[in-house]
Design a protein around this motif. Structure first.
Motif: not given
Length: 149
Positions: A49-73
Motif C-alpha cells: 500500500a505504501n512505497r519503500l524508499s531505496a534506503t529502507d529496501l537496502d535495510t530490509l535486504a540486509r536484515v533478511l540476508g538477500v541482495p537488494v536485486g532479489f526484490f526485483f528479480e
C-alpha cells in the motif's frame, strides 16, 4: 510533498519481504525496528500500500540476508532488457593501410561502443573520408584558390 503512489511492483516487493520474513522466523518487530517505523507502517509496506524508499529496501535486504536485486528479480510485467552495448559480441574493425591516426582512433572507439552492423557502416564512412582527405592537398591559407567573397 508526497512520493509516487504505490503500484503492482510495491505489492510484489512487499510480498517477497513478508515471505522472507516468515522463512527466517523473524517477527514484524524485527523488521520495523531497523526501519524506525510503526508496525502499522510496516504492514502497509508488506501489503504494497505504501512505497519503500531505496534506503529502507537496502535495510530490509540486509536484515533478511538477500541482495537488494532479489526484490526485483521475476518482477511481474517486467520486460527483459535488451542487451547493452557491452553485452553484445564485439567484432573488430580492421585498420586498413593508409588510415590516418584519426581513423584508427575512430576504429578503436567503434570497437568499444558500437554493434557489428554500425561498426561496418562507420568503417565504410571513415574509409571514404580518409581516401577523400588523402587526395586533397594540405590547407594553405596563402595558396587558397577558393572564392574570397
Amino acid at each position: 510533498m508526497a512520493g509516487k503512489p504505490a503500484d503492482h511492483r510495491d505489492v510484489h516487493i512487499g510480498s517477497l519481504i513478508e515471505e522472507r520474513r516468515l522463512r527466517a522466523g523473524l517477527s514484524r518487530e524485527a523488521l520495523a525496528v531497523p526501519l524506525d517505523v510503526s508496525l502499522s507502517q510496516l504492514g502497509k509496506y508488506l501489503k504494497g500500500a505504501n512505497r519503500l524508499s531505496a534506503t529502507d529496501l537496502d535495510t530490509l535486504a540486509r536484515v533478511l540476508g538477500v541482495p537488494v536485486g532479489f526484490f526485483f528479480e521475476a518482477m511481474p510485467g517486467r520486460e527483459p532488457l535488451a542487451p547493452g552495448l557491452s553485452d553484445r559480441p564485439q567484432a573488430h574493425l580492421e585498420a586498413g593501410a593508409g588510415w590516418t591516426g584519426f581513423a584508427d582512433a575512430v576504429a578503436r572507439a567503434a570497437d568499444t561502443h558500437l554493434d557489428e552492423d554500425r561498426r561496418r557502416t562507420l568503417g565504410s564512412i571513415v574509409r571514404a573520408v580518409d581516401r577523400a582527405l588523402a587526395r586533397q592537398q594540405a590547407f594553405d591559407k596563402e595558396n587558397d584558390s577558393g572564392s574570397s567573397d
